[in-house]
Write a protein that holds these residues in place. Structure first.
Motif, mmCIF file in Angstrom:
data_model
loop_
_atom_site.group_PDB
_atom_site.id
_atom_site.type_symbol
_atom_site.label_atom_id
_atom_site.label_comp_id
_atom_site.label_asym_id
_atom_site.label_seq_id
_atom_site.Cartn_x
_atom_site.Cartn_y
_atom_site.Cartn_z
ATOM 1 N N LEU A 25 135.038 28.294 -13.081
ATOM 2 C CA LEU A 25 134.899 27.459 -14.270
ATOM 3 C C LEU A 25 135.943 26.347 -14.207
ATOM 4 C CD1 LEU A 25 134.394 30.126 -17.091
ATOM 5 C CD2 LEU A 25 132.770 29.265 -15.411
ATOM 6 N N ILE A 26 135.485 25.108 -14.273
ATOM 7 C CA ILE A 26 136.374 23.953 -14.161
ATOM 8 C C ILE A 26 136.478 23.259 -15.511
ATOM 9 C CG2 ILE A 26 136.689 21.690 -13.092
ATOM 10 C CD1 ILE A 26 135.269 22.731 -10.627
ATOM 11 N N ASP A 27 137.694 23.127 -16.002
ATOM 12 C CA ASP A 27 137.954 22.360 -17.223
ATOM 13 C C ASP A 27 138.267 20.926 -16.804
ATOM 14 O OD1 ASP A 27 138.540 21.545 -19.769
ATOM 15 O OD2 ASP A 27 140.560 22.388 -19.785
ATOM 16 N N SER A 28 137.233 20.065 -16.845
ATOM 17 C CA SER A 28 137.375 18.692 -16.397
ATOM 18 C C SER A 28 138.093 17.855 -17.452
ATOM 19 C CB SER A 28 135.994 18.092 -16.118
ATOM 20 O OG SER A 28 136.081 16.702 -15.894
ATOM 21 N N ARG A 29 138.694 16.765 -17.005
ATOM 22 C CA ARG A 29 139.263 15.837 -17.986
ATOM 23 C C ARG A 29 138.138 14.970 -18.549
ATOM 24 N NH1 ARG A 29 142.838 10.943 -16.946
ATOM 25 N NH2 ARG A 29 141.971 10.684 -19.003
ATOM 26 N N THR A 30 138.444 14.210 -19.575
ATOM 27 C CA THR A 30 137.435 13.386 -20.250
ATOM 28 C C THR A 30 137.265 12.049 -19.524
ATOM 29 O OG1 THR A 30 139.131 12.446 -21.675
ATOM 30 C CG2 THR A 30 137.980 14.403 -22.477
ATOM 31 N N GLY A 31 136.313 11.259 -20.011
ATOM 32 C CA GLY A 31 136.142 9.896 -19.522
ATOM 33 C C GLY A 31 135.429 9.830 -18.188
ATOM 34 N N LEU A 32 135.642 8.725 -17.478
ATOM 35 C CA LEU A 32 135.019 8.482 -16.186
ATOM 36 C C LEU A 32 136.093 8.028 -15.206
ATOM 37 C CD1 LEU A 32 131.888 6.485 -17.410
ATOM 38 C CD2 LEU A 32 131.944 8.878 -16.682
ATOM 39 N N SER A 33 136.196 8.701 -14.063
ATOM 40 C CA SER A 33 137.170 8.349 -13.027
ATOM 41 C C SER A 33 136.792 9.084 -11.758
ATOM 42 C CB SER A 33 138.597 8.734 -13.455
ATOM 43 O OG SER A 33 138.717 10.136 -13.533
ATOM 44 N N ASN A 34 137.523 8.775 -10.667
ATOM 45 C CA ASN A 34 137.248 9.459 -9.404
ATOM 46 C C ASN A 34 137.464 10.957 -9.506
ATOM 47 O OD1 ASN A 34 136.622 7.064 -8.152
ATOM 48 N ND2 ASN A 34 138.691 6.721 -7.350
ATOM 49 N N THR A 35 138.546 11.367 -10.184
ATOM 50 C CA THR A 35 138.820 12.800 -10.307
ATOM 51 C C THR A 35 137.778 13.484 -11.175
ATOM 52 O OG1 THR A 35 140.324 12.372 -12.160
ATOM 53 C CG2 THR A 35 141.287 12.502 -9.967
ATOM 54 N N VAL A 36 137.294 12.784 -12.193
ATOM 55 C CA VAL A 36 136.239 13.356 -13.028
ATOM 56 C C VAL A 36 134.968 13.518 -12.212
ATOM 57 C CG1 VAL A 36 134.741 12.921 -15.003
ATOM 58 C CG2 VAL A 36 137.194 12.526 -15.197
ATOM 59 N N GLU A 37 134.661 12.558 -11.356
ATOM 60 C CA GLU A 37 133.434 12.636 -10.558
ATOM 61 C C GLU A 37 133.493 13.804 -9.584
ATOM 62 O OE1 GLU A 37 130.728 9.581 -7.923
ATOM 63 O OE2 GLU A 37 131.666 8.932 -9.797
ATOM 64 N N ILE A 38 134.675 14.144 -9.104
ATOM 65 C CA ILE A 38 134.796 15.335 -8.256
ATOM 66 C C ILE A 38 134.327 16.565 -9.021
ATOM 67 C CG2 ILE A 38 136.440 16.876 -7.115
ATOM 68 C CD1 ILE A 38 138.105 14.409 -6.429
ATOM 69 N N CYS A 39 134.769 16.677 -10.272
ATOM 70 C CA CYS A 39 134.429 17.842 -11.094
ATOM 71 C C CYS A 39 132.958 17.852 -11.494
ATOM 72 C CB CYS A 39 135.277 17.873 -12.368
ATOM 73 S SG CYS A 39 137.036 17.884 -12.093
ATOM 74 N N THR A 40 132.390 16.677 -11.766
ATOM 75 C CA THR A 40 131.065 16.615 -12.376
ATOM 76 C C THR A 40 129.929 16.384 -11.380
ATOM 77 O OG1 THR A 40 131.391 14.250 -12.807
ATOM 78 C CG2 THR A 40 131.997 15.800 -14.559
ATOM 79 N N VAL A 41 130.242 15.846 -10.202
ATOM 80 C CA VAL A 41 129.190 15.527 -9.238
ATOM 81 C C VAL A 41 129.363 16.286 -7.933
ATOM 82 C CG1 VAL A 41 128.101 13.673 -7.889
ATOM 83 C CG2 VAL A 41 128.858 13.230 -10.235
ATOM 84 N N ASP A 42 130.575 16.279 -7.368
ATOM 85 C CA ASP A 42 130.778 16.807 -6.018
ATOM 86 C C ASP A 42 130.830 18.329 -5.940
ATOM 87 O OD1 ASP A 42 131.052 14.266 -4.650
ATOM 88 O OD2 ASP A 42 132.935 14.042 -5.737
ATOM 89 N N LEU A 43 131.237 19.003 -7.011
ATOM 90 C CA LEU A 43 131.481 20.442 -6.920
ATOM 91 C C LEU A 43 130.487 21.338 -7.660
ATOM 92 C CD1 LEU A 43 135.393 20.605 -7.270
ATOM 93 C CD2 LEU A 43 134.023 20.719 -5.188
#
Length: 857
Positions: free
Chosen positions: A159-177
């Motif tokens: 379970l990943i608690d992603s940060r808010t908004g849009l950024s490269n690190t957010v895209e890792i959590c929401t798209v890549d993994l």
């Protein structure tokens, strides 16, 4: 997961903050682990990490400051990738591993479940600098693919608690993994539109597999039901077609049931709803999290197993701090060796409403001080900077309260003060005594809450560790790091930094076991030079736990204890110390996998591959000087500094120098001249110190030199003194040409001279001796080449006589006395090549075994 399925990665994302995303992650992770799954909860909100607050009662104190996490994982990969150039699959397999950075939540989950926590990174003063300097250029697709593969291989649910908004690190959590994206939003227009827009983006940029998207309204509630209904319908319209694959009726049911209510009672503190709510209550947060868990797992997990009500309430209290009636500052002073007492006393003081400050905090004038007093305190130079008894009349300086945790006289700097004696008191009595000394009597319910540190006066139920070295000094930072690392990684290996000989790995492990013994219910020391020695020691542990176990043989007893400890039976919170381990293959199948702790000391760097390590190097100059001045009466600091410099601050050499200076009453100047003379041929500090000691010993006691030569052939493990003290063979060696009759008094005199040289370690309490491996190398090199074969042969004969003198069936609570303590020395001396009938008989006895079932073999 069953049937060989890979794990599932679930990201919790919200376009805006303040929706309750982190709390959902924590509770659903707990529900999954409580249903027997292996779960990893990741705090990917790198700029504002906070997931740990929901687990804090079940994490070791101060663990976040010493635990690596996501930022460290990426930074380590970036450094390695930058230095290695072209990146191959082996690099990703080496760096894309989460388990070395994960911290286990300390809770006995049913069904073999477990919950690990992966923090954002080590929470210390350097965290933000590390995050700011992190190069994301090296965090590409192949690395993320390897990371995803590692997560899914080691856990059932991540379970990943992603940060808010849009950024490269957010895209890792929401798209890549992720395999599943839980899109969290509140029912205002901005939150709905941002979350829906992000969901569509993810749907169009799938990385090669379908990411299942679950829209989840959060913080739903309020008096205006019509506006709530409109908000829910607006959300459903915005997320049209999501979740995908549902029939019309199933979609209606999903949007009617999957929502997280707003519960004001959780607004002030981070409390897990699994403890805050009673199971089965409609409209509760727990029930809502159970429904969301069911949606995430496709109905595989629907409920949290019911908690015992008294257990639930007891642990609920650990999430909340009592509201203090006052916040009176108090200074708490202690030496590093008394860390456990300081943690416990500090907890008690904070629970009673005090603000606890360290001595160097710049506390206001007149702030009262509590000083932890023990034998460690009396012998430490650090006490010079601690609070002391006032020189003037009472009231002119801060009140100082000495708290004695062991029977000891007050040191001069605290003389005349009224002390608090905690020796012999139970936990409640000790807490009451400390508070009463500060004029804070009252109920102890808040002080002695369930999440408090372990009471340091507690003793392990099962204990076998070599005696503590009363002259141990320094290594305080290393010991604290070792304790924190064990809390995080559960298994830690202590290695010599750069292969440095004589760094003191064994003494560090002994000191750790004694210093932190109150943290454990079972502590067992295991000589692990060979698999046979480790197996025999584990078998003795089995016999100590279940008398009669050895009747089934050593291997069966060993297997039983490894299996039991892996299940935390019969004691949880266990510590096994595998000392002087060979390669990892030597311990294959011998290290339990339960929730206890495993401390390994070794000289083989191969252990560093895949294990948390503590590298042990030379002393600091301050530590060297402290050891020398503590053991050599009248040695001034300048002379101690010169001696420390001459021996390179190498712990073994410093200790040998201290012993020689103390026993011979030689001046520092004379000793330095002797060292220079011994080192004419390039030599290490250990070699030079050994040569100085041998020169003096040859003049005083040739028999002691011959004893050292024999010990130089033995294994660097303890040998029972009774194997030597009555040995007629040894008497013939030590006093060549004289009567071969054993003379215990004469032997003890030679042993005392060898001990005084600093070249031999004699444990009077355990009645054993051993020689450090580095010293053995020097002793062996100093033997005339023409005499080496004779010395080894004499060693075989002495050991064979010791085996012959041991009664049958010796293996049990008397160890390391007895046959089992002799076998490593026969192995080390290659006794199988000896042609003497006595040695062959000893080896045959070992092969056959002398206890029922072969227990002695």
């Amino acid at each position: 997961m069953t049937g060989g399925r890979e794990g599932r990665i679930v990201t919790f994302y919200s376009y805006k903050g303040g929706v309750g995303r982190t709390m959902a992650v924590a509770n659903i992770a707990w529900i999954l682990a409580s249903n027997g799954h292996r779960v990893l909860a990741c705090d990917w909100d790198l700029e504002a990490p906070g997931l740990h607050h929901y687990f804090h009662p079940f994490l070791p104190p101060a663990a976040l400051g010493s635990t690596t996490g996501i930022v460290d994982l990426f930074a380590d990969h970036a450094v390695l990738a930058r230095n290695r150039g072209p990146r191959g699959r082996d690099l990703y397999a080496q760096t894309a591993r989460v388990r070395p950075h994960a911290l286990s939540v300390e809770w006995a989950f049913p069904g073999g479940g477990s919950l690990d926590f992966l923090s954002a990174g080590r929470q210390n003063a350097e965290y933000l600098d590390t995050l700011a300097s992190l190069s994301w250029d090296y965090v590409g697709g192949p690395f993320l693919s390897a990371l995803r593969e590692d997560m899914r291989r080691n856990y059932d649910y991540v379970l990943i608690d992603s940060r808010t908004g849009l950024s490269n690190t957010v895209e890792i959590c929401t798209v890549d993994l992720p395999d599943v994206l839980v899109s969290c939003f509140t029912l205002n227009v901005q939150s709905i539109e941002g979350a829906a827009r992000t969901a569509r983006y993810i749907g169009h940029n799938s990385p090669g597999w379908e990411i299942r998207i679950l829209p989840v309204p959060m913080r739903v509630g309020g008096p205006d039901m019509s506006r709530l209904a409109a908000g829910r319908q607006r959300a459903r319209n915005s997320f049209e077609g999501l979740p995908s694959g549902l029939s019309g009726a199933a979609a209606d049911r999903y949007w009617a049931e999957v929502a997280i209510p707003d519960q004001p009672k959780y607004g002030c503190e981070e409390i897990l709803a699994v403890f805050g709510d009673v199971s089965g209550e409609p409209g509760s947060l727990l029930t809502a999290y159970e429904r969301l868990t069911s949606a995430i797992t496709d109905g595989l997990v629907e409920r949290l197993p019911v908690l015992d009500e008294s257990l639930r309430k007891r642990h609920l209290a650990s999430f909340t701090l009592p509201v203090p009636t006052r916040a009176v500052p108090v200074v708490l002073a202690h030496v590093p060796a008394d860390r456990l007492w300081a943690e416990w006393i500090g907890w008690a003081l904070r629970g009673a409403g005090f603000q606890v400050l360290p001595p160097d905090s710049g506390a206001p004038s007149g702030t009262p001080a509590v000083v932890v007093v023990s034998p460690n305190f009396r012998g430490s130079p650090r006490t010079r900077t601690m609070p002391a008894a006032p020189d003037g009349a009472p009231g002119e300086a801060a009140r100082v309260v000495p708290v004695m945790v062991e029977p000891v006289a007050l040191p001069p700097r605290l003389a005349g003060l009224v002390s608090v004696d905690l020796t012999g008191l139970d936990e409640a009595g000790a807490a009451a005594a400390v508070l009463q000394a500060l004029d804070q009597p009252g109920p102890l319910d808040g002080v002695l809450d369930p999440a408090r540190p372990r009471f340091p006066a507690r003793q392990p139920v099962v204990w076998r560790v070599p005696g503590r070295n009363s002259a141990f000094v320094g290594r305080d930072l290393v010991l604290d790091r070792l304790h924190d690392s064990l809390a995080v990684s559960r298994s830690v290996v202590v290695l010599p930094d750069g292969g440095l000989p004589g760094a003191g790995r064994r003494r560090l492990a002994v000191e750790y076991a004694h210093r932190f013994r109150a943290d454990y219910n079972l502590v067992w020391w295991i000589p692990a030079t060979t698999a046979h020695a480790a197996t025999a020691s584990l078998a003795r542990l089995a016999e100590a736990l279940w008398p009669g176990t050895l009747l089934d043989g050593v291997d069966a007893a060993c297997a039983r204890v490894v299996e039991a400890l892996s299940a935390d039976r019969p004691h949880g919170r266990w510590l096994l110390v595998f000392d002087d381990a060979g390669g990892p293959s030597e311990l294959a199948g011998l290290v339990p996998s339960g929730s206890g702790r495993v401390l390994i000391t070794s000289r083989f760097a191969v252990w560093a591959e895949g294990m948390e390590t503590v590298q042990l190097g030379a002393f600091s100059r301050e530590e060297s000087v402290e050891l020398l001045r503590g053991r050599v009466s009248g040695l001034g600091e300048p002379d101690a500094d010169r001696v420390a410099s001459a021996v390179g601050d190498l712990p073994l050499a410093v200790a040998q120098a201290a012993t020689w200076l103390s026993e011979t009453e030689t001046s520092a100047a004379t000793y330095l001249r002797e060292l220079a003379r011994a080192g004419v041929v390039p030599a290490s500090p250990i070699t030079a110190c050994c040569r100085v000691a041998l020169v003096g010993l040859r003049e005083v006691s040739p028999a002691a030199v011959r004893l050292l030569q024999l010990c130089g052939e033995l294994a660097p493990t303890p040998l029972p003194l009774d194997a030597l003290v009555r040995s007629e063979t040894l008497a013939g060696v030590l006093w060549a040409g004289q009567s071969g009759r054993a003379d215990p008094l004469r032997f003890m005199a030679a042993l005392q001279e060898a001990d005084r040289s600093g070249l031999l370690e004699v444990d009077r309490r355990a009645q054993t001796l051993r020689m450090h491996r580095a010293v053995q190398s020097v002793i062996h090199a100093e033997v005339d080449p023409d005499e080496r074969e004779a010395v080894r042969h004499h060693t075989h004969l002495v050991l064979a006589e010791a085996v012959r003198n041991q009664p049958d069936g010796v293996l049990g609570d008397e160890a390391p006395e007895g046959l089992q303590a002799l076998w490593p020395h026969l192995d080390h001396t290659e006794a199988e090549h000896c042609a003497s009938p006595e040695t062959k008989s000893a080896l045959m006895r070992r092969a056959l075994g002398s206890a029922p079932g072969g227990a002695a073999g």
